[in-house]
Scaffold this motif. Sequence first.
Motif, PDB file in Angstrom:
ATOM      1  N   TRP A  17      39.519  10.555 -54.288  1.00 12.62           N
ATOM      2  CA  TRP A  17      40.320   9.341 -54.232  1.00 12.62           C
ATOM      3  C   TRP A  17      41.408   9.367 -55.308  1.00 12.62           C
ATOM      4  N   CYS A  24      43.943   6.809 -50.161  1.00  7.02           N
ATOM      5  CA  CYS A  24      43.326   7.323 -48.940  1.00  7.02           C
ATOM      6  C   CYS A  24      42.084   6.507 -48.576  1.00  7.02           C
ATOM      7  N   GLY A  25      41.771   6.527 -47.305  1.00  4.43           N
ATOM      8  CA  GLY A  25      40.616   5.813 -46.803  1.00  4.43           C
ATOM      9  C   GLY A  25      39.438   6.741 -46.583  1.00  4.43           C
ATOM     10  N   GLU A  46      31.954   6.030 -46.307  1.00  3.29           N
ATOM     11  CA  GLU A  46      32.302   4.616 -46.226  1.00  3.29           C
ATOM     12  C   GLU A  46      31.396   3.774 -47.112  1.00  3.29           C
ATOM     13  N   ARG A  50      32.581   1.731 -50.473  1.00  3.25           N
ATOM     14  CA  ARG A  50      32.384   0.279 -50.559  1.00  3.25           C
ATOM     15  C   ARG A  50      31.585  -0.062 -51.815  1.00  3.25           C
TER      16      ARG A  50
END
Length: 54
Positions: A17, A24-25, A46, A50
């Motif tokens: 990241w 970026c995701g 994910e 989070r």
Amino acid sequence: MHAQRDVVRSVDIQRGWQANMQVCGADQLWRQLRCEGADVARCMVERLMRKAGL
């Protein structure tokens, strides 16, 4: 065992990241980790993103 794996993957995700200028995701990070040879599921990326607030 899962907690240890999560710690290692969290470090990889933070590194990726930061390397992508924090824009970026999960999909992009997942692809990057897979290209680097990591056996990681997209849903794990994910979940850990989070959890880290990314």
